[in-house]
Design an enzyme around this catalytic site. Structure first.
Site, short mmCIF file in Angstrom:
data_model
loop_
_atom_site.label_atom_id
_atom_site.label_comp_id
_atom_site.label_asym_id
_atom_site.label_seq_id
_atom_site.Cartn_x
_atom_site.Cartn_y
_atom_site.Cartn_z
N THR A 157 0.91 -1.17 0.05
CA THR A 157 0.03 -0.19 0.09
C THR A 157 0.78 1.11 -0.17
O THR A 157 1.83 1.38 0.61
CB THR A 157 -0.69 0.00 1.30
OG1 THR A 157 -1.66 -1.19 1.14
CG2 THR A 157 -1.78 1.37 1.12
N GLY A 196 2.53 -2.82 8.35
CA GLY A 196 2.74 -3.17 9.84
C GLY A 196 4.34 -3.83 9.83
O GLY A 196 4.88 -4.32 9.07
N GLU A 440 -6.31 -4.56 3.29
CA GLU A 440 -6.36 -5.66 2.56
C GLU A 440 -7.23 -5.38 1.45
O GLU A 440 -7.84 -6.55 1.16
CB GLU A 440 -6.52 -7.16 3.18
CG GLU A 440 -5.40 -7.22 4.63
CD GLU A 440 -3.98 -7.08 4.30
OE1 GLU A 440 -3.73 -6.99 3.22
OE2 GLU A 440 -3.56 -6.62 5.29
#
Length: 678
Positions: A157, A196, A440
């Site tokens: 992303t 993350g 997601e």
């Protein structure tokens, strides 16, 4: 997960002081002979599965390093540090206990820790290399990652692009002279954003970038990139990396940003199981380029049980146990205040969420079986199942996360004022699960990707061409009217399944017809698609809802009926199906298969089921088998001592252990009328 209960029930004998209201709920069910809370006679195999589960849970929950007792009072830094400490300590624990990170123990651990542990993206990093890497890459990188000599993240992303992966702006240009790829984020919107474990933890990352060779773009590909020094953890040359700051939840996760300026990686660092750039710059591909998105497909399915369905199960457990203890107003004059779970309006809020949790538990099993079959095909270089896998992972990730998020919010509000307290455990469940509608893949975009697959299948079916087994219903002949005459007829799966099937076919076929009409009238394909997206999204939702109901029915039919389990699950299945019709009457009435009179029958049957399932509500959430430490909720504890636990939690708050910093500065002058001296 043990849906028939295990550890919590094995501890019953050691418990004391259980709220009499909860005790009576459990006793009533056990006397009825249909006990789903764990006292049901069980096979030796089931008991053997329970023992390692219980041992794992006990080993984790008895260790103070894994305690989450005070997490509601911790800052972002404290949550992050605690999550990293658990992750590191967990590796030691895994070695000591002889557990496997690829075995069932890790699922028990994740459940125990509620996902509040760092370095989870490291597993996605490993998974991606295992799926997309060549044998040589796997041999080089997997041992390093498995032994934690490197810590990986997954950088897809960007600040300017998320779900639309084809629009990613990070570039990787091949330099034939040096046999390297030069990676850049050419503008601020190309910066990687949200990965993350990247903000402060990772040393390496799998970076997705547009591949350019000799000036030609070959689309998005994954590259292994070192982002921090293995000596002092400082950023590598050309790398700017950091944490994106506070969020609505996930304070334990160091979501990061990544900016790249002429960062070079060897040619061998592009994952090359299915494609590669040869030394002279020749691009070679085996199979579909869409395989590069396969990791995302697997992640969408992988997050459902732990990050999406589990929070709904927890919320149901908390809200239903609380509703069996909380008393308010009187149903009958002269009697004591009634349990709020005895009110039909409370049942209407909570019991459909309970049925949904079970429905999604079963659809999760279905999706994993579908994925495993597809993965085996892909390993054999057969990519035929990719479109169906992509469509299902997209649609069900969207539907399940949307319904579960709504369900958790309903559970929170159903607990009134006490549900708003962090000590209830519900606010953190809600702020965590709401993110699943975004990460997601944003849900609207995902539904439309499923819709695109459905339209293609519908057109193929209309032309007499073969279509995947999951959508063969699109070839069904439209019946006349629903034959139901009595409310009991809508307790027949055949009756409500046909209603769902017809509703899904109607929405898909009407969307396809409108799309074709617009194109034939001269509208471009892209504009025609845009003008149909609202209907297409509804069509995708209808398809996923139908498949979920159908799977629930088929699962119940296969269940063993010992101790009435099948009968109870049938009630839940019927409730899930009828609730869907009850809350979407317009869609079911639209084409005339169901009439207004049918809807009266559906409503009557649906409301009857609420009273039936209410008797089993507490044992049914007990069967989710959450320990008190895992729930971390003053409202949802097994003993039902709600008010005592709320008071004890409040007394633990640091605000009650420290002095009042505002008193001397502001309150004292105000009270002593000396404001002029401030």
């Amino acid at each position: 997960m043990a849906l028939l209960g295990s550890c919590e029930r094995l501890q019953d004998a050691a418990r004391g002081g259980v709220n009499p209201d909860l005790a009576s709920e459990r006793l009533a069910r056990s006397r009825g002979g249909d006990d789903v809370s764990g006292r049901t006679p069980r096979s030796e195999a089931a008991v053997e599965q329970t023992i390692p589960h219980c041992l794992t849970v006990e080993a984790i929950e008895s260790d103070p390093v894994f305690s989450q007792e005070n997490q509601y009072f911790q800052s972002q830094n404290e949550r992050y540090e605690a999550a990293v400490r658990r992750a590191v300590y967990l590796q030691k624990k895994i070695r000591e206990m002889g557990w496997s990170e690829t075995g069932p123990e890790f699922q028990y651990i994740y459940r125990c820790l509620s996902g509040d542990v760092a370095l989870l993206l490291h597993r996605v990093f490993i998974r991606s290399i295992s799926v997309l890497g060549s044998d040589e890459q796997i041999a080089k990188w997997i041992p390093l990652a498995t032994d934690y000599r490197i810590i990986g993240s997954y950088a897809q992303t960007e600040l300017g692009h998320g779900t639309y992966l084809q629009g990613l702006e990070t570039t990787a240009v091949f330099d034939t002279a040096t046999q390297e790829f030069i990676l850049n984020t050419p503008k601020i919107s190309a910066m990687k954003w949200w990965p993350g474990d990247m903000g402060r933890s990772a040393t390496h990352s799998l970076v997705f970038a547009q591949l350019y060779v000799h000036g030609k773009c070959y689309g998005v590909h994954p590259f292994i990139l070192q982002i921090r020094s293995l000596q002092d953890h400082s950023p590598c040359p050309g790398v700017t990396v950091g944490d994106i700051g506070p969020k609505m939840n996930f304070q334990h996760t160091d979501n990061g940003f990544l900016r790249l300026q002429n960062v070079r990686v060897p040619r061998e660092n592009m994952l090359s199981k299915f494609c590669e750039v040869q030394p002279d710059g020749t691009y070679v591909r085996w199979g579909s380029q869409k395989i590069n998105y396969f990791t995302m497909t697997s992640v969408r399915i992988a997050i459902l049980p732990g990050e999406v369905i589990l929070p709904l199960m927890k919320a149901c457990t908390i809200a239903i146990r609380y509703s069996a203890v909380r008393r308010q107003s009187k149903l009958k004059p002269g009697e004591q205040e009634a349990k709020i779970l005895d009110y039909q309006t409370q049942q209407q809020k909570l019991l459909p969420q309970l049925a949904t949790a079970y429905a999604f538990h079963f659809i999760n099993t279905y999706l994993h079986e579908l994925f495993n079959r597809g993965y085996q095909d892909i390993q054999g270089k057969n990519f035929d199942s990719l479109p169906e896998l992509h469509a299902f992972s997209s649609g069900f990730k969207a539907m399940v996360s949307q319904h579960c998020t709504s369900g958790v919010e309903i559970c929170l509000r159903a607990c009134g004022g006490h549900g708003y307290s962090l000590l209830s455990g519900l606010p953190s469940l809600y702020t965590r699960i709401i993110a699943s509608c975004i990460y997601e893949g944003e849900n609207t975009v995902l539904f439309l990707q499923t819709a695109r697959f459905l339209i293609k299948c519908f057109m193929a079916a209309s032309a007499g061409q073969p279509i995947p087994p999951s959508v063969t219903y699109l070839s069904s002949v439209k019946p006349g009217k629903c034959p139901a005459k009595d409310k009991s007829d809508f307790l027949s799966p055949e009756t409500y399944l046909k209603a769902y099937e017809q509703m899904a076919i109607r929405l898909i076929s009407s969307s396809a017809a409108k799309l074709q009409h617009l194109i034939q009238s001269g509208v471009t394909k892209y504009e025609a698609w845009n003008q149909c997206t609202v209907q297409l999204e509804r069509a995708a939702k209808a398809h996923c809802h139908y498949i979920t109901v159908k799977n629930f029915v088929e699962t119940v039919e296969k269940l063993d009926n010992k101790a009435g389990i099948q009968k109870i699950m049938k009630h839940l299945c019927d409730l899930f199906a009828l609730h869907g019709i009850f809350t979407n009457m317009g869609d079911f009435l639209y084409d005339g298969y169901l009439t207004a009179a049918h809807m009266d029958l559906v409503t009557a049957s649906y409301l009857d089921l609420l009273a039936v399932i209410r008797k089993d509500a507490v044992p049914l959430v007990d069967a989710f088998d959450f320990t008190d430490k895992n729930l971390n909720s003053a409202l949802g504890s097994y003993d039902g001592q709600v008010y005592q636990r709320l008071y004890e939690g409040a007394r633990r708050s640091p605000t009650n252990q420290q002095g009042n910093p505002a008193y001397g500065k502001y309150l004292k002058p105000l009270l002593q009328n000396t404001l002029s001296k401030l």
